[in-house]
Write an enzyme that holds these catalytic residues in place. Sequence first.
Site, PDB file in Angstrom:
ATOM      1  N   LYS A  84       1.054  -1.390   0.018  1.00 26.04           N
ATOM      2  CA  LYS A  84      -0.073  -0.032   0.033  1.00 26.04           C
ATOM      3  C   LYS A  84       1.006   1.303   0.079  1.00 26.04           C
ATOM      4  O   LYS A  84       1.991   1.476   0.713  1.00 26.04           O
ATOM      5  CB  LYS A  84      -0.848  -0.097   1.375  1.00 26.04           C
ATOM      6  CG  LYS A  84      -2.047   0.836   1.287  1.00 26.04           C
ATOM      7  CD  LYS A  84      -3.043   0.734   2.465  1.00 26.04           C
ATOM      8  CE  LYS A  84      -4.088   1.874   2.396  1.00 26.04           C
ATOM      9  NZ  LYS A  84      -4.927   1.658   3.611  1.00 26.04           N
ATOM     10  N   SER A 159      -9.911   1.561   2.210  1.00 27.47           N
ATOM     11  CA  SER A 159      -8.852   2.407   1.371  1.00 27.47           C
ATOM     12  C   SER A 159      -7.948   1.511   1.016  1.00 27.47           C
ATOM     13  O   SER A 159      -7.187   2.146  -0.036  1.00 27.47           O
ATOM     14  CB  SER A 159      -8.337   3.468   2.293  1.00 27.47           C
ATOM     15  OG  SER A 159      -7.490   2.937   3.414  1.00 27.47           O
ATOM     16  N   SER A 183     -10.078  -0.630   6.515  1.00 32.20           N
ATOM     17  CA  SER A 183      -9.379  -0.426   5.375  1.00 32.20           C
ATOM     18  C   SER A 183      -8.813  -1.532   4.837  1.00 32.20           C
ATOM     19  O   SER A 183      -8.230  -1.794   3.646  1.00 32.20           O
ATOM     20  CB  SER A 183      -8.696   0.773   5.206  1.00 32.20           C
ATOM     21  OG  SER A 183      -9.060   1.974   5.248  1.00 32.20           O
TER      22      SER A 183
HETATM   23  N1  GLN Z   1     -13.289   4.068   5.674  1.00 34.30           N
HETATM   24  C1  GLN Z   1     -12.605   4.525   6.963  1.00 34.30           C
HETATM   25  C2  GLN Z   1     -12.083   5.760   7.014  1.00 34.30           C
HETATM   26  O1  GLN Z   1     -12.536   6.614   5.772  1.00 34.30           O
HETATM   27  C3  GLN Z   1     -11.618   3.669   7.392  1.00 34.30           C
HETATM   28  C4  GLN Z   1     -10.378   3.732   6.756  1.00 34.30           C
HETATM   29  C5  GLN Z   1      -9.025   2.947   7.036  1.00 34.30           C
HETATM   30  O2  GLN Z   1      -9.537   2.049   7.676  1.00 34.30           O
HETATM   31  N2  GLN Z   1      -7.903   3.797   6.786  1.00 34.30           N
HETATM   32  O3  GLN Z   1     -11.710   6.690   7.897  1.00 34.30           O
END
Ligand code: GLN
Length: 486
Positions: A84, A159, A183
């Site tokens: 990532k 994400s 994410s």
């Molecule tokens: N979708 C969640 C957010 O936007 C979690 C994101 C993540 O786990 N990095 O905060």
Amino acid sequence: MSAAVPGSTPLSAARIAAAVRRGERSAVEVVEQHLAVIAEGEPQIHAFNAVMDDQARRAAALVDQRVAAGDDPGPLAGVPLALKDNLCTRGVPTTCSSRILEGWRPPYDATVVTRLVLAGAIPVGKTNLDEFAMGSSTENSAFGPTRNPHDQGRVPGGSSGGSAAAVAAGFAPLALGSDTGGSIRQPAALCGVVGLKPTYGRVSRYGLVAFASSLDQIGPLTSTVADAAVALEVIAGHDPLDSTSVPEPAPRLVSRLDEGVDGLRIGVVTELMGEGIASDVRRRVEAAAEALGAAGAKVDDVSVPAVTYGLSSYYLIAPAEASSNLARYDGVRYGLRVDAPTTAAMNTATRTAGFGDEVKRRIMLGTYALSAGYYDAYYGKAQKVRTLIIRDFATAYESFDLLLAPVSPTTAFPFGAKADPLTMYLSDVCTIPSNLAGDPAVSVPFGAGDDGLPIGVQVLAPALAEATMLRAAIVLEDAMAREVST
Ligand code: GLN
């Protein structure tokens, strides 16, 4: 699109490593095959911000030299690895899919990268994400979204959407993601791969670009549960460079995978099985509960009341921490700089041009929640709710060894379907509670929805109980394989 290396079936990380260690396959050949799959599929999928062809070829040649010299390159010998793009890679651009970091090359590797490379893995590229890991669809990337390999009109989740799509498309058998509110698990569920968020502190965050430091954890995305276990054994364990790292060696996971679930008490979280969860998703969780029961577990419903407030608590705590963490992107220390007559005007111009809408929204929300006069009412209260969630999980784990829940309320949704931020935030309702509690959780592919798209089932465990969690995960994987073959 096909998820296979041309001319062969996709190999798991464990099988690749076994063959490379025995000298039956060369790492160079493995990497070339995966680069060919990437070259063919990447223009459609856009899983990567950068493919590291040359570095990958050189690293593979070194692994082969070690095998030829009689050395053992390690448990991930020759395994292509997708990282990532919020994990620091020395000399290789690390963008967080944000314009504000464009051109920045970290001077060091994240601890997880160092450990995986020492175990023989070959980084093949940096994967796309929602900018600074804020989002659930990868649509918030400054470089355009990633497409779901199962249906290119739909999101891969986020994400870590690029990492999940890379594994699902056969670009790499192993990817790393980060999970602050879901994410790793949500994109894994939407792309039909395994995604594991370890216990907070289990894996060093050194070299992970911070979003919300009390919630962030790094973990693997793989096509099998066994591969997730191998990868976690490699990346876990104490790291003096992360002060929140658990001062214990990595747990033994692989050797315990076949212990089964006979006698384990597993609770289905009732609060996460009601309104807002699609009926096809609920049915797959019920089927998972049955499969675990058939394998000898004692399965029952359990109430964890405070999880209902997880979303509200998270969307104060995470933006509050983000507003502090992202203050460092000021046009001086990293990446982008937009010149202006005064320093303050340069800071503003840089941040205005460099950050996308969602990142700006989080910074404003967080700054507001932390400001004088609102701190107690918002941030302070959210922390108290976080404590209630921790306590409710602790109570549930007095009667249960593991919990079961959905991962995502629905299967993968079409691009643009969740344009309203609040609707997007609801994607994480089932995953956020484990981040707030600091507990591990894994998403295991468990069949498909009414639309034929993948559904993941979530196994949750108390802190540091990854070994038990993975025993249940592999029972589900086996049950699924039997369901498909009958
Ligand atoms: N979708 C969640 C957010 O936007 C979690 C994101 C993540 O786990 N990095 O905060």
